[in-house]
Structure formats: C-alpha cells, structure tokens
Design a protein around this motif. Structure first.
Motif, PDB file in Angstrom:
ATOM      1  N   MET A  23       0.831  -1.205   0.000  1.00  0.00           N
ATOM      2  CA  MET A  23       0.000   0.000   0.000  1.00  0.00           C
ATOM      3  C   MET A  23       0.869   1.260   0.000  1.00  0.00           C
ATOM      4  SD  MET A  23      -3.147  -0.706  -0.303  1.00  0.00           S
ATOM      5  CE  MET A  23      -2.695  -2.084  -1.333  1.00  0.00           C
ATOM      6  N   PHE A  24       1.989   1.217   0.732  1.00  0.00           N
ATOM      7  CA  PHE A  24       2.897   2.356   0.717  1.00  0.00           C
ATOM      8  C   PHE A  24       3.509   2.524  -0.667  1.00  0.00           C
ATOM      9  CE2 PHE A  24       6.997   4.458   1.608  1.00  0.00           C
ATOM     10  CZ  PHE A  24       6.510   5.628   2.134  1.00  0.00           C
ATOM     11  N   ALA A  25       3.884   1.410  -1.306  1.00  0.00           N
ATOM     12  CA  ALA A  25       4.420   1.474  -2.670  1.00  0.00           C
ATOM     13  C   ALA A  25       3.369   2.023  -3.627  1.00  0.00           C
ATOM     14  CB  ALA A  25       4.884   0.089  -3.119  1.00  0.00           C
ATOM     15  N   ALA A  26       2.107   1.635  -3.433  1.00  0.00           N
ATOM     16  CA  ALA A  26       1.025   2.145  -4.285  1.00  0.00           C
ATOM     17  C   ALA A  26       0.875   3.652  -4.118  1.00  0.00           C
ATOM     18  CB  ALA A  26      -0.289   1.438  -3.959  1.00  0.00           C
ATOM     19  N   ALA A  27       0.923   4.117  -2.880  1.00  0.00           N
ATOM     20  CA  ALA A  27       0.801   5.555  -2.633  1.00  0.00           C
ATOM     21  C   ALA A  27       1.986   6.318  -3.225  1.00  0.00           C
ATOM     22  CB  ALA A  27       0.706   5.819  -1.130  1.00  0.00           C
ATOM     23  N   LEU A  28       3.182   5.755  -3.063  1.00  0.00           N
ATOM     24  CA  LEU A  28       4.374   6.394  -3.608  1.00  0.00           C
ATOM     25  C   LEU A  28       4.338   6.418  -5.133  1.00  0.00           C
ATOM     26  CD1 LEU A  28       6.863   7.738  -2.472  1.00  0.00           C
ATOM     27  CD2 LEU A  28       8.030   5.552  -2.565  1.00  0.00           C
ATOM     28  N   LEU A  29       3.892   5.326  -5.751  1.00  0.00           N
ATOM     29  CA  LEU A  29       3.766   5.279  -7.206  1.00  0.00           C
ATOM     30  C   LEU A  29       2.732   6.292  -7.688  1.00  0.00           C
ATOM     31  CD1 LEU A  29       4.735   3.855  -9.791  1.00  0.00           C
ATOM     32  CD2 LEU A  29       2.865   2.239  -9.492  1.00  0.00           C
ATOM     33  N   PHE A  30       1.634   6.427  -6.945  1.00  0.00           N
ATOM     34  CA  PHE A  30       0.600   7.391  -7.305  1.00  0.00           C
ATOM     35  C   PHE A  30       1.152   8.820  -7.253  1.00  0.00           C
ATOM     36  CE2 PHE A  30      -2.913  10.237  -6.288  1.00  0.00           C
ATOM     37  CZ  PHE A  30      -3.816   9.924  -7.293  1.00  0.00           C
ATOM     38  N   ILE A  31       1.816   9.164  -6.155  1.00  0.00           N
ATOM     39  CA  ILE A  31       2.364  10.514  -5.994  1.00  0.00           C
ATOM     40  C   ILE A  31       3.438  10.801  -7.042  1.00  0.00           C
ATOM     41  CG2 ILE A  31       3.730  11.996  -4.451  1.00  0.00           C
ATOM     42  CD1 ILE A  31       2.221  10.549  -2.124  1.00  0.00           C
ATOM     43  N   ALA A  32       4.360   9.873  -7.226  1.00  0.00           N
ATOM     44  CA  ALA A  32       5.427  10.077  -8.205  1.00  0.00           C
ATOM     45  C   ALA A  32       4.864  10.118  -9.623  1.00  0.00           C
ATOM     46  CB  ALA A  32       6.477   8.974  -8.070  1.00  0.00           C
ATOM     47  N   GLY A  33       3.825   9.326  -9.892  1.00  0.00           N
ATOM     48  CA  GLY A  33       3.180   9.369 -11.212  1.00  0.00           C
ATOM     49  C   GLY A  33       2.546  10.720 -11.476  1.00  0.00           C
ATOM     50  N   ILE A  34       1.885  11.281 -10.467  1.00  0.00           N
ATOM     51  CA  ILE A  34       1.304  12.629 -10.592  1.00  0.00           C
ATOM     52  C   ILE A  34       2.409  13.654 -10.838  1.00  0.00           C
ATOM     53  CG2 ILE A  34       0.115  14.481  -9.326  1.00  0.00           C
ATOM     54  CD1 ILE A  34      -1.835  12.385 -10.230  1.00  0.00           C
ATOM     55  N   LEU A  35       3.523  13.533 -10.117  1.00  0.00           N
ATOM     56  CA  LEU A  35       4.633  14.467 -10.311  1.00  0.00           C
ATOM     57  C   LEU A  35       5.201  14.364 -11.721  1.00  0.00           C
ATOM     58  CD1 LEU A  35       6.441  14.126  -6.858  1.00  0.00           C
ATOM     59  CD2 LEU A  35       4.996  16.005  -7.652  1.00  0.00           C
ATOM     60  N   ASP A  36       5.341  13.143 -12.248  1.00  0.00           N
ATOM     61  CA  ASP A  36       5.816  12.981 -13.620  1.00  0.00           C
ATOM     62  C   ASP A  36       4.798  13.515 -14.623  1.00  0.00           C
ATOM     63  OD1 ASP A  36       8.452  12.046 -13.968  1.00  0.00           O
ATOM     64  OD2 ASP A  36       7.877  10.110 -13.150  1.00  0.00           O
ATOM     65  N   LEU A  37       3.530  13.300 -14.352  1.00  0.00           N
ATOM     66  CA  LEU A  37       2.476  13.835 -15.205  1.00  0.00           C
ATOM     67  C   LEU A  37       2.570  15.370 -15.264  1.00  0.00           C
ATOM     68  CD1 LEU A  37      -1.103  12.571 -15.312  1.00  0.00           C
ATOM     69  CD2 LEU A  37      -0.767  14.991 -14.992  1.00  0.00           C
ATOM     70  N   LEU A  38       2.723  16.009 -14.118  1.00  0.00           N
ATOM     71  CA  LEU A  38       2.847  17.465 -14.071  1.00  0.00           C
ATOM     72  C   LEU A  38       4.131  17.941 -14.744  1.00  0.00           C
ATOM     73  CD1 LEU A  38       1.558  18.114 -10.443  1.00  0.00           C
ATOM     74  CD2 LEU A  38       0.351  18.526 -12.605  1.00  0.00           C
ATOM     75  N   ARG A  39       5.184  17.172 -14.589  1.00  0.00           N
ATOM     76  CA  ARG A  39       6.452  17.502 -15.246  1.00  0.00           C
ATOM     77  C   ARG A  39       6.299  17.437 -16.761  1.00  0.00           C
ATOM     78  NH1 ARG A  39      11.863  14.088 -14.048  1.00  0.00           N
ATOM     79  NH2 ARG A  39      13.325  15.408 -15.118  1.00  0.00           N
ATOM     80  N   GLY A  40       5.551  16.456 -17.238  1.00  0.00           N
ATOM     81  CA  GLY A  40       5.281  16.367 -18.670  1.00  0.00           C
ATOM     82  C   GLY A  40       4.481  17.554 -19.167  1.00  0.00           C
ATOM     83  N   ILE A  41       3.475  17.959 -18.387  1.00  0.00           N
ATOM     84  CA  ILE A  41       2.677  19.129 -18.764  1.00  0.00           C
ATOM     85  C   ILE A  41       3.552  20.381 -18.814  1.00  0.00           C
ATOM     86  CG2 ILE A  41       0.823  20.658 -17.987  1.00  0.00           C
ATOM     87  CD1 ILE A  41      -0.618  18.125 -16.964  1.00  0.00           C
ATOM     88  N   MET A  42       4.470  20.524 -17.847  1.00  0.00           N
ATOM     89  CA  MET A  42       5.384  21.678 -17.851  1.00  0.00           C
ATOM     90  C   MET A  42       6.231  21.698 -19.110  1.00  0.00           C
ATOM     91  SD  MET A  42       6.772  21.989 -13.874  1.00  0.00           S
ATOM     92  CE  MET A  42       8.340  21.433 -14.412  1.00  0.00           C
ATOM     93  N   ALA A  43       6.736  20.535 -19.516  1.00  0.00           N
ATOM     94  CA  ALA A  43       7.597  20.478 -20.700  1.00  0.00           C
ATOM     95  C   ALA A  43       6.803  20.762 -21.975  1.00  0.00           C
ATOM     96  CB  ALA A  43       8.278  19.118 -20.794  1.00  0.00           C
ATOM     97  N   ILE A  44       5.556  20.312 -22.029  1.00  0.00           N
ATOM     98  CA  ILE A  44       4.722  20.552 -23.209  1.00  0.00           C
ATOM     99  C   ILE A  44       4.320  22.022 -23.281  1.00  0.00           C
ATOM    100  CG2 ILE A  44       2.494  20.044 -24.288  1.00  0.00           C
ATOM    101  CD1 ILE A  44       2.774  17.197 -22.993  1.00  0.00           C
ATOM    102  N   ALA A  45       3.917  22.579 -22.150  1.00  0.00           N
ATOM    103  CA  ALA A  45       3.406  23.956 -22.128  1.00  0.00           C
ATOM    104  C   ALA A  45       4.505  24.994 -22.319  1.00  0.00           C
ATOM    105  CB  ALA A  45       2.670  24.211 -20.824  1.00  0.00           C
ATOM    106  N   ASP A  46       5.622  24.827 -21.631  1.00  0.00           N
ATOM    107  CA  ASP A  46       6.675  25.835 -21.688  1.00  0.00           C
ATOM    108  C   ASP A  46       8.009  25.174 -21.403  1.00  0.00           C
ATOM    109  OD1 ASP A  46       8.068  28.198 -21.809  1.00  0.00           O
ATOM    110  OD2 ASP A  46       7.445  28.885 -19.827  1.00  0.00           O
ATOM    111  N   ASP A  47       8.717  24.789 -22.466  1.00  0.00           N
ATOM    112  CA  ASP A  47       9.975  24.083 -22.247  1.00  0.00           C
ATOM    113  C   ASP A  47      11.127  25.019 -21.907  1.00  0.00           C
ATOM    114  OD1 ASP A  47      10.294  25.141 -24.751  1.00  0.00           O
ATOM    115  OD2 ASP A  47      10.638  23.238 -25.766  1.00  0.00           O
TER     116      ASP A  47
END
Length: 137
Positions: A23-47
């Motif tokens: 469950m801790f790994a699931a929570a960590l994967l969820f949080i890190a996945g959201i962070l990578d998702l936001l990082r991708g949006i940052m790179a697409i919007a304004d590199d």
C-alpha cells in the motif's frame, strides 16, 4: 521421527506488514506518477523552464520528452490504482513502469537534476517494495 506435512503459513503480523508495504508502494507510485504527469505538462506547455545543456550525450526535443513523461505518469497513476485494489497484474506492471520511469528520469537528469534523482529514488523503492513482498495465494 515424524515431520509435519502442513504447509507453512505466514503469521498475521507478517501478512499485515507485507500488505502495508504494498500500500505504501502504491501511494508512492501514485504521488510520483502525478509528479511525472505534471512535469510532462510543464515540458509541453513551456519548455523554457528546463535547463539547457549543450554538451549532454542524450539530447531530446523537450516537447516530445514532455509527452513521454505525461504518458508514463498517467500509466503509473493507473497502475497505482490497481495496486490499491491488490491486483496481481498491477504488481507486475508496477515493477515494469517504475523501471521505465527510472530510465526516463535518468535521461532527464541534466534538465532537472534534483527532481530526477528524487523520482529515481521513489521508483527504486516502489520496485523494491513490490518485489520483496511474496505473492498472495
């Protein structure tokens, strides 16, 4: 001399600890996945946010790289939902997607070094947590 033929059963404490680790790994994967998702949006919007490294061996178009980060982040979030439901497929795919995200973050170290190294540590823990816990019967 007789031996017991009963199968070995884990203690309730060990099962609870293993479940908590997943469950801790699931929570960590969820949080890190959201962070990578936001990082991708940052790179697409304004590199322009990213550091320019002229002498790095692995050079990428940051907009394309943003799409890769976005897709991998979405997959990580979906897999983490499967981990919260204790799905076996999610454990297998979780190890794979965490491995891919370690590679992706390694390749992006020159653009965001501290962020990349932090996420590599998160994903390494996710792999460890999903591999150390025995498969449920």
């Amino acid at each position: 001399m007789t031996t017991s033929m009963t199968p070995h059963r884990r203690s309730d404490t060990a099962e609870a600890a293993a479940g908590g680790l997943v469950m801790f790994a699931a929570a960590l994967l969820f949080i890190a996945g959201i962070l990578d998702l936001l990082r991708g949006i940052m790179a697409i919007a304004d590199d322009d946010i990213y550091v320019s490294t002229p002498n790095y061996i692995f050079k990428f178009d940051l907009t394309s790289w943003g799409w890769i980060q976005l897709v991998l982040g979405v997959i990580a979030v979906i897999v983490s939902v499967g981990l919260f439901q204790r799905s076996t497929w999610a454990r297998v795919v979780g190890v794979g997607i965490a491995g891919l995200l370690i590679i992706a973050n390694f390749l992006s170290i020159p653009y965001y070094p501290f962020w990349s190294l932090t996420l590599i540590a998160f994903y390494a823990f996710v792999i460890w947590a999903l591999c150390v816990v025995p498969r449920e019967p």
